[in-house]
Design an enzyme around this catalytic site. Sequence first.
Site, PDB file in Angstrom:
ATOM      1  N   ALA A  91     -19.619 -17.531  -4.766  1.00 22.52           N
ATOM      2  CA  ALA A  91     -19.729 -18.180  -3.460  1.00 22.52           C
ATOM      3  C   ALA A  91     -19.909 -17.176  -2.319  1.00 22.52           C
ATOM      4  O   ALA A  91     -20.612 -17.467  -1.349  1.00 22.52           O
ATOM      5  CB  ALA A  91     -18.480 -19.039  -3.217  1.00 22.52           C
ATOM      6  N   ASN A 117      -8.912 -27.770  -1.354  1.00 20.58           N
ATOM      7  CA  ASN A 117      -7.992 -26.621  -1.400  1.00 20.58           C
ATOM      8  C   ASN A 117      -6.806 -26.828  -0.467  1.00 20.58           C
ATOM      9  O   ASN A 117      -6.946 -27.379   0.618  1.00 20.58           O
ATOM     10  CB  ASN A 117      -8.739 -25.335  -1.017  1.00 20.58           C
ATOM     11  CG  ASN A 117      -9.844 -25.025  -2.004  1.00 20.58           C
ATOM     12  OD1 ASN A 117      -9.866 -25.578  -3.095  1.00 20.58           O
ATOM     13  ND2 ASN A 117     -10.769 -24.166  -1.612  1.00 20.58           N
ATOM     14  N   ASN A 122     -22.168 -23.234  -7.239  1.00 19.81           N
ATOM     15  CA  ASN A 122     -21.041 -22.986  -8.137  1.00 19.81           C
ATOM     16  C   ASN A 122     -21.399 -21.829  -9.065  1.00 19.81           C
ATOM     17  O   ASN A 122     -22.574 -21.502  -9.228  1.00 19.81           O
ATOM     18  CB  ASN A 122     -20.774 -24.259  -8.964  1.00 19.81           C
ATOM     19  CG  ASN A 122     -19.321 -24.402  -9.372  1.00 19.81           C
ATOM     20  OD1 ASN A 122     -18.419 -24.141  -8.572  1.00 19.81           O
ATOM     21  ND2 ASN A 122     -19.081 -24.802 -10.605  1.00 19.81           N
ATOM     22  N   GLY A 177     -17.972 -24.559  -5.332  1.00 20.65           N
ATOM     23  CA  GLY A 177     -16.803 -24.036  -6.054  1.00 20.65           C
ATOM     24  C   GLY A 177     -15.852 -25.084  -6.580  1.00 20.65           C
ATOM     25  O   GLY A 177     -14.639 -24.882  -6.557  1.00 20.65           O
ATOM     26  N   HIS A 234      -6.487 -32.966  -0.359  1.00 21.93           N
ATOM     27  CA  HIS A 234      -5.365 -32.801  -1.299  1.00 21.93           C
ATOM     28  C   HIS A 234      -4.131 -32.193  -0.632  1.00 21.93           C
ATOM     29  O   HIS A 234      -3.256 -31.671  -1.320  1.00 21.93           O
ATOM     30  CB  HIS A 234      -5.805 -31.953  -2.502  1.00 21.93           C
ATOM     31  CG  HIS A 234      -6.776 -32.661  -3.411  1.00 21.93           C
ATOM     32  ND1 HIS A 234      -7.466 -32.033  -4.424  1.00 21.93           N
ATOM     33  CD2 HIS A 234      -7.184 -33.965  -3.445  1.00 21.93           C
ATOM     34  CE1 HIS A 234      -8.247 -32.916  -5.048  1.00 21.93           C
ATOM     35  NE2 HIS A 234      -8.101 -34.094  -4.461  1.00 21.93           N
TER      36      HIS A 234
HETATM   37  N1  APR Z   1     -17.875 -18.718  -6.666  1.00 20.09           N
HETATM   38  C1  APR Z   1     -18.287 -19.988  -6.914  1.00 20.09           C
HETATM   39  N2  APR Z   1     -17.690 -20.784  -7.821  1.00 20.09           N
HETATM   40  C2  APR Z   1     -16.664 -20.291  -8.508  1.00 20.09           C
HETATM   41  C3  APR Z   1     -16.180 -18.964  -8.320  1.00 20.09           C
HETATM   42  C4  APR Z   1     -16.843 -18.156  -7.346  1.00 20.09           C
HETATM   43  N3  APR Z   1     -16.464 -16.904  -7.087  1.00 20.09           N
HETATM   44  N4  APR Z   1     -15.133 -18.762  -9.171  1.00 20.09           N
HETATM   45  C5  APR Z   1     -14.979 -19.898  -9.850  1.00 20.09           C
HETATM   46  N5  APR Z   1     -15.897 -20.827  -9.466  1.00 20.09           N
HETATM   47  C6  APR Z   1     -16.070 -22.219  -9.939  1.00 20.09           C
HETATM   48  C7  APR Z   1     -15.711 -22.411 -11.392  1.00 20.09           C
HETATM   49  O1  APR Z   1     -16.843 -22.161 -12.237  1.00 20.09           O
HETATM   50  C8  APR Z   1     -15.285 -23.890 -11.423  1.00 20.09           C
HETATM   51  O2  APR Z   1     -16.394 -24.740 -11.672  1.00 20.09           O
HETATM   52  O3  APR Z   1     -15.165 -23.011  -9.215  1.00 20.09           O
HETATM   53  C9  APR Z   1     -14.769 -24.129 -10.000  1.00 20.09           C
HETATM   54  C10 APR Z   1     -13.255 -24.267  -9.891  1.00 20.09           C
HETATM   55  O4  APR Z   1     -12.856 -25.396 -10.596  1.00 20.09           O
HETATM   56  P1  APR Z   1     -11.319 -25.850 -10.713  1.00 20.09           P
HETATM   57  O5  APR Z   1     -10.461 -24.715 -11.118  1.00 20.09           O
HETATM   58  O6  APR Z   1     -11.286 -27.069 -11.557  1.00 20.09           O
HETATM   59  O7  APR Z   1     -10.928 -26.212  -9.169  1.00 20.09           O
HETATM   60  P2  APR Z   1     -11.233 -27.519  -8.350  1.00 20.09           P
HETATM   61  O8  APR Z   1     -12.527 -28.132  -8.750  1.00 20.09           O
HETATM   62  O9  APR Z   1     -11.025 -27.184  -6.923  1.00 20.09           O
HETATM   63  O10 APR Z   1     -10.049 -28.475  -8.804  1.00 20.09           O
HETATM   64  C11 APR Z   1      -9.972 -29.757  -8.256  1.00 20.09           C
HETATM   65  O11 APR Z   1      -7.906 -30.160  -9.366  1.00 20.09           O
HETATM   66  O12 APR Z   1      -5.852 -29.505 -10.122  1.00 20.09           O
HETATM   67  C12 APR Z   1      -6.511 -30.148  -9.129  1.00 20.09           C
HETATM   68  O13 APR Z   1      -5.716 -30.662  -7.011  1.00 20.09           O
HETATM   69  C13 APR Z   1      -6.283 -29.607  -7.744  1.00 20.09           C
HETATM   70  O14 APR Z   1      -7.789 -29.588  -5.864  1.00 20.09           O
HETATM   71  C14 APR Z   1      -7.667 -29.281  -7.236  1.00 20.09           C
HETATM   72  C15 APR Z   1      -8.540 -30.186  -8.105  1.00 20.09           C
END
Ligand code: APR
Length: 225
Positions: free
Chosen positions: A213, A86, A195, A169, A103
């Site tokens: 979370a 994040n 997650n 997450g 990142h």
């Molecule tokens: N609690 C737990 N998990 C959650 C919640 C919550 N309240 N809300 C959403 N999620 C989960 C979703 O189910 C999903 O699997 O969090 C995950 C978020 O996934 P992404 O949107 O893909 O985010 P992330 O994995 O951080 O992305 C990775 O992608 O675009 C790039 O650089 C950006 O750092 C980022 C990377």
Amino acid sequence: MRITVLTGAGISAESGLATFRASDGLWEQHRIEDVATPEGFTADPALVHRFYNARRAAAAAALPNPAHQALAELARHHDLTLITQNVDDLHERGGSPEVIHMHGSLTAALCASCDARWTAPMVMSPADPCPTCRAQATRPDIVWFGEIPYHMDRIWQALETTDLFAAIGTSGNVYPAAGLAQHAARMGADCIELNLEASATARDFSRHIHGPASRTVPDWVASLV
Ligand code: APR
């Protein structure tokens, strides 16, 4: 115990920050090529700055939630390496003493010409000169697609000796972050995923806790302290 935690956008979702890959997520509203690649920045720096200015404002207005706070508590009891994908600063504001931002960060600016870094103003623009070399090449200090994440040596090193690895997450779609669990497991760590739902790399974890979370992370931390 040595614990390594990797967090993703899901840990900040309940603080009101959009995730990337949800049906109402950031990548539904913006093209990755336009706002999250070096080529997009070259093509339209003003658009890219507008995108990150909006995210910087949203992050500044958000508050850490109980999941961020629980990880700060975990660091008080164990040898914790906290890695986040994040770019918000909610872990720091939630009390975590040390956070590895693989990142990058919305709070930092980077000169694309001389690599100088400084504290980002709330609103950045392509005309901002670098305070060191004066080039008008100021960009957010964010790792874009096609760029190498920060602190990878330190991250691989932590995985060599960690007893427990937790991913919280994150959807497991972006490498190398998505490969950390498999590496930790090979090194002998117990791997747990917290997650909302099973991620793309769910098979790399021996334990899964599904739910929001703000509820699952404090419960999991309570079981460890
Ligand atoms: N609690 C737990 N998990 C959650 C919640 C919550 N309240 N809300 C959403 N999620 C989960 C979703 O189910 C999903 O699997 O969090 C995950 C978020 O996934 P992404 O949107 O893909 O985010 P992330 O994995 O951080 O992305 C990775 O992608 O675009 C790039 O650089 C950006 O750092 C980022 C990377």
